[in-house]
Design a protein around this motif. Structure first.
Motif, PDB file in Angstrom:
ATOM      1  N   MET A  88       5.048   9.625  -9.144  1.00 64.20           N
ATOM      2  CA  MET A  88       3.852   9.867  -8.333  1.00 64.20           C
ATOM      3  C   MET A  88       3.928   9.010  -7.075  1.00 64.20           C
ATOM      4  SD  MET A  88       1.788  11.890 -10.097  1.00 64.20           S
ATOM      5  CE  MET A  88       1.744  12.519 -11.800  1.00 64.20           C
ATOM      6  N   PHE A  89       3.334   9.507  -6.005  1.00 62.85           N
ATOM      7  CA  PHE A  89       3.091   8.673  -4.824  1.00 62.85           C
ATOM      8  C   PHE A  89       1.914   9.250  -4.061  1.00 62.85           C
ATOM      9  CE2 PHE A  89       6.229  11.786  -3.330  1.00 62.85           C
ATOM     10  CZ  PHE A  89       5.748  12.181  -2.093  1.00 62.85           C
ATOM     11  N   PHE A  90       1.312   8.428  -3.237  1.00 62.02           N
ATOM     12  CA  PHE A  90       0.150   8.857  -2.471  1.00 62.02           C
ATOM     13  C   PHE A  90       0.565   9.535  -1.175  1.00 62.02           C
ATOM     14  CE2 PHE A  90      -2.561   5.284  -4.474  1.00 62.02           C
ATOM     15  CZ  PHE A  90      -2.981   6.142  -5.484  1.00 62.02           C
ATOM     16  N   SER A  91      -0.105  10.636  -0.893  1.00 60.43           N
ATOM     17  CA  SER A  91      -0.092  11.246   0.425  1.00 60.43           C
ATOM     18  C   SER A  91      -1.505  11.052   0.963  1.00 60.43           C
ATOM     19  CB  SER A  91       0.265  12.736   0.339  1.00 60.43           C
ATOM     20  OG  SER A  91       0.199  13.344   1.617  1.00 60.43           O
ATOM     21  N   LEU A  92      -1.684  10.009   1.734  1.00 61.81           N
ATOM     22  CA  LEU A  92      -3.011   9.623   2.217  1.00 61.81           C
ATOM     23  C   LEU A  92      -3.523  10.681   3.187  1.00 61.81           C
ATOM     24  CD1 LEU A  92      -2.085   5.904   2.999  1.00 61.81           C
ATOM     25  CD2 LEU A  92      -3.315   6.733   0.963  1.00 61.81           C
ATOM     26  N   ASP A  93      -4.617  11.336   2.824  1.00 64.29           N
ATOM     27  CA  ASP A  93      -5.156  12.396   3.684  1.00 64.29           C
ATOM     28  C   ASP A  93      -6.031  11.762   4.755  1.00 64.29           C
ATOM     29  OD1 ASP A  93      -6.337  14.578   4.896  1.00 64.29           O
ATOM     30  OD2 ASP A  93      -6.494  15.708   3.022  1.00 64.29           O
ATOM     31  N   MET A  94      -5.400  11.491   5.887  1.00 59.65           N
ATOM     32  CA  MET A  94      -6.097  10.780   6.948  1.00 59.65           C
ATOM     33  C   MET A  94      -7.003  11.692   7.770  1.00 59.65           C
ATOM     34  SD  MET A  94      -5.021   7.943   5.958  1.00 59.65           S
ATOM     35  CE  MET A  94      -6.106   7.045   7.071  1.00 59.65           C
ATOM     36  N   SER A  95      -7.047  12.981   7.419  1.00 55.30           N
ATOM     37  CA  SER A  95      -8.088  13.846   8.001  1.00 55.30           C
ATOM     38  C   SER A  95      -9.399  13.645   7.258  1.00 55.30           C
ATOM     39  CB  SER A  95      -7.662  15.311   7.926  1.00 55.30           C
ATOM     40  OG  SER A  95      -7.664  15.788   6.579  1.00 55.30           O
ATOM     41  N   SER A  96      -9.353  12.914   6.135  1.00 50.21           N
ATOM     42  CA  SER A  96     -10.529  12.660   5.316  1.00 50.21           C
ATOM     43  C   SER A  96     -10.856  11.169   5.216  1.00 50.21           C
ATOM     44  CB  SER A  96     -10.287  13.231   3.907  1.00 50.21           C
ATOM     45  OG  SER A  96     -11.276  12.826   2.997  1.00 50.21           O
ATOM     46  N   ILE A  97      -9.832  10.349   5.092  1.00 46.75           N
ATOM     47  CA  ILE A  97     -10.034   8.910   4.913  1.00 46.75           C
ATOM     48  C   ILE A  97     -10.365   8.256   6.254  1.00 46.75           C
ATOM     49  CG2 ILE A  97      -8.917   6.744   4.231  1.00 46.75           C
ATOM     50  CD1 ILE A  97      -7.129   8.403   2.359  1.00 46.75           C
ATOM     51  N   PRO A  98     -11.433   7.467   6.329  1.00 50.64           N
ATOM     52  CA  PRO A  98     -11.765   6.785   7.589  1.00 50.64           C
ATOM     53  C   PRO A  98     -10.663   5.805   7.991  1.00 50.64           C
ATOM     54  CG  PRO A  98     -13.632   6.749   6.058  1.00 50.64           C
ATOM     55  CD  PRO A  98     -12.453   7.231   5.272  1.00 50.64           C
ATOM     56  N   CYS A  99     -10.431   5.712   9.296  1.00 47.54           N
ATOM     57  CA  CYS A  99      -9.349   4.822   9.767  1.00 47.54           C
ATOM     58  C   CYS A  99      -9.662   4.250  11.144  1.00 47.54           C
ATOM     59  CB  CYS A  99      -8.020   5.558   9.783  1.00 47.54           C
ATOM     60  SG  CYS A  99      -7.980   7.058  10.799  1.00 47.54           S
ATOM     61  N   ALA A 100     -10.946   3.988  11.404  1.00 48.90           N
ATOM     62  CA  ALA A 100     -11.349   3.496  12.725  1.00 48.90           C
ATOM     63  C   ALA A 100     -11.372   1.976  12.810  1.00 48.90           C
ATOM     64  CB  ALA A 100     -12.726   4.047  13.083  1.00 48.90           C
ATOM     65  N   THR A 101     -11.509   1.308  11.662  1.00 45.10           N
ATOM     66  CA  THR A 101     -11.701  -0.141  11.694  1.00 45.10           C
ATOM     67  C   THR A 101     -10.678  -0.857  10.818  1.00 45.10           C
ATOM     68  OG1 THR A 101     -13.169  -0.218   9.757  1.00 45.10           O
ATOM     69  CG2 THR A 101     -14.189   0.275  11.902  1.00 45.10           C
ATOM     70  N   ALA A 102     -10.593  -2.170  10.999  1.00 43.92           N
ATOM     71  CA  ALA A 102      -9.713  -2.989  10.167  1.00 43.92           C
ATOM     72  C   ALA A 102     -10.145  -2.924   8.705  1.00 43.92           C
ATOM     73  CB  ALA A 102      -9.710  -4.432  10.660  1.00 43.92           C
ATOM     74  N   ASP A 103     -11.442  -2.813   8.460  1.00 45.40           N
ATOM     75  CA  ASP A 103     -11.918  -2.687   7.078  1.00 45.40           C
ATOM     76  C   ASP A 103     -11.390  -1.402   6.433  1.00 45.40           C
ATOM     77  OD1 ASP A 103     -13.283  -5.053   7.130  1.00 45.40           O
ATOM     78  OD2 ASP A 103     -15.260  -4.149   7.465  1.00 45.40           O
ATOM     79  N   ASP A 104     -11.274  -0.336   7.229  1.00 39.01           N
ATOM     80  CA  ASP A 104     -10.706   0.902   6.704  1.00 39.01           C
ATOM     81  C   ASP A 104      -9.253   0.680   6.278  1.00 39.01           C
ATOM     82  OD1 ASP A 104     -13.068   2.304   7.193  1.00 39.01           O
ATOM     83  OD2 ASP A 104     -12.426   2.906   9.206  1.00 39.01           O
ATOM     84  N   GLY A 105      -8.531  -0.082   7.077  1.00 35.83           N
ATOM     85  CA  GLY A 105      -7.153  -0.410   6.727  1.00 35.83           C
ATOM     86  C   GLY A 105      -7.081  -1.198   5.440  1.00 35.83           C
ATOM     87  N   ALA A 106      -7.999  -2.124   5.265  1.00 36.31           N
ATOM     88  CA  ALA A 106      -8.011  -2.941   4.046  1.00 36.31           C
ATOM     89  C   ALA A 106      -8.209  -2.067   2.806  1.00 36.31           C
ATOM     90  CB  ALA A 106      -9.117  -3.990   4.131  1.00 36.31           C
TER      91      ALA A 106
END
Length: 470
Positions: A88-106
């Motif tokens: 298994m591995f993750f395919s991070l769906d960045m059309s759905s997951i927030p990615c605007a802030t450093a907290d999103d990265g965390a």
């Protein structure tokens, strides 16, 4: 619970391609967003079906759903309990997951590391393999996208040296070199379909080709688009310019594409040209270039809303997708997968121990009229009203295809892969018979299929039927 020991998969790509250390694997894109009610048993069933089809792992497409952690845990646990080396591995769906802030990265770092050392996690040279769907607009609070990914994900102290990052960024490959320190490789998500081929541009792209009566010359002209390796070559060339990259290239293969959502849901209504035996043709071209490809990702296992699923129908459907999915199993595409996946991984066509006949067709003429408020999908004009057939034959034989009582054709087939087709007949059916030495080996005429000239609604999905010799 019995768990497999963490291992780095074997079967490295040939050296000299920038792929050293990357396993030759075939994985399938699994939409976790459609699994909210899955049990471990559901995941186990999917894993067993995938492995029987020559698939080595799932790329878990995870979005911003409340059940993401639960279902990721179920998926990994199912694989670990089976102890069959399915990864298994993750395919991070960045059309759905927030990615605007450093907290999103965390948050995505925490999710990644939560599973990074699990026994079922795909590892490449001791690092957890991670991919994405999109992410080309994610800054994570930084001044630009590459800096955001670098500082908040790939080179952040939490994950630096612990992940092998192969994203699918929808960008011009010419700017891959701005992602130094980010891209260990590239997943070319859209490479399975001929995106550039459109009905509007077809007169220029296919000069002299009549889309309503494609002859041998037209079929030859379509080879430039359907299943071609051109975009792969562009991506591979530009990936070579990324500094300090493992240059892992993951290609996509897909059997079909049709989506038909109105403005009240996802508002997307189009097809890509999946004719000319797209799934098999694409596999053949990948295999021909296997020294340049580290992994192949089947797109998809269960994206029912876009009609490119090869797995069984269970779990949730996107709202309204039942209109074109119910009654349209795609198991035949999975039945074909093992042969080509094995050839990709080993470089050798496997010995066929039984004959297989797989055929597929749309349920109504492309120019049919329907009382459908969504309308016909964009680019439907590209499609051909044909029955598409693939025969994997253990030895020479003869195949007769029939789409009506007065419409049939017999073809000689050779041992190995045979790609056949026959015009569909309005009001007709699909029927394929394989004979050898005067004996019927396969006789396939599925119930539930009619090429209906007067549909109630538009449906450009395909009905797939398959059978094998005993």
């Amino acid at each position: 619970m019995t768990s497999a020991a963490p291992t780095t998969p074997t079967g490295s790509a040939p050296t000299g391609t920038g792929l050293s250390g990357v396993p030759k694997l075939v994985v399938a894109h699994h939409i976790v967003g459609l699994t909210s009610d899955f049990t471990i048993d559901d995941w186990t069933a999917d894993i067993k079906a995938a492995q029987a089809g020559g698939i080595d792992g799932f790329a878990l497409n995870i979005g911003n759903d409340p059940f993401t952690n639960t279902q990721a845990e179920n998926a990994y646990k199912a694989a670990e309990q089976l102890n069959s080396n399915f990864k298994m591995f993750f395919s991070l769906d960045m059309s759905s997951i927030p990615c605007a802030t450093a907290d999103d990265g965390a948050k995505i770092r925490a999710l990644t590391m939560q599973f990074a050392t699990r026994p079922a996690q795909l590892q490449v040279e001791g690092k957890a393999f991670v991919s994405t769907f999109a992410g080309e607009s994610c800054k994570f609070g930084a001044s630009d996208v590459p800096t955001g990914w670098r500082t908040q994900y790939t080179q952040h102290p939490d994950t630096n040296g612990k992940i092998h990052f192969v994203p699918s960024f929808f960008i011009d490959p010419a700017i891959f070199n701005t992602f130094n320190g980010v891209m260990d490789g590239d997943f070319n998500f859209n490479s399975g379909w001929p995106l550039t081929l459109t009905a509007e541009q077809a007169p220029q792209q296919l000069p002299g080709v009549n889309l309503n009566k494609i002859d041998a010359a037209g079929a030859n002209a379509l080879k430039k688009f359907i299943g071609a390796f051109d975009t792969d070559s562009q991506h591979i060339t530009q990936l070579a310019s990324v500094q300090d990259s493992a240059k892992t290239y993951m290609a996509a293969v897909s059997p079909w594409f049709f989506t038909h959502f109105g403005e009240d849901t996802f508002n997307k209504n189009f097809v890509y040209d999946g004719d000319e035996h797209l799934y098999v043709t694409r596999w053949e071209n990948i295999i021909e270039n296997r020294d340049k490809v580290g992994l192949v990702e089947v797109v998809t296992w269960n994206d029912f809303g876009e009609s490119h699923y090869i797995g069984p129908k269970h779990g949730q459907l996107p709202p309204g997708a039942d209109a074109w999915v119910d009654g349209f199993e795609h198991k035949g595409f999975l039945d074909l997968t093992n042969y080509f996946a094995t050839q990709f991984k080993t470089g050798q066509a496997p010995q066929l121990t039984k004959d297989q006949l797989v055929m597929w067709a749309r349920p109504h003429p492309k120019d049919a009229q329907a009382n459908d408020p969504i309308g016909a999908p964009k680019d439907f004009q590209l499609l051909q009203d044909k029955l598409w057939v693939v025969v994997l034959a253990t030895a020479d034989g003869s195949v007769t295809l029939e789409t009506a009582a007065d419409k049939s054709q017999t073809f000689d087939v050779k041992a190995g892969v045979n790609k056949l087709s026959l015009d569909l007949t309005p009001g007709g059916f699909m029927h394929g018979t394989l004979t050898r030495n005067g004996q019927t080996v396969i006789d396939l005429k599925p119930d539930g299929y009619t090429f209906n000239p007067n549909p109630d609604k538009f449906n450009y999905n395909v009905f797939v039927a398959s059978a094998s010799s005993q």
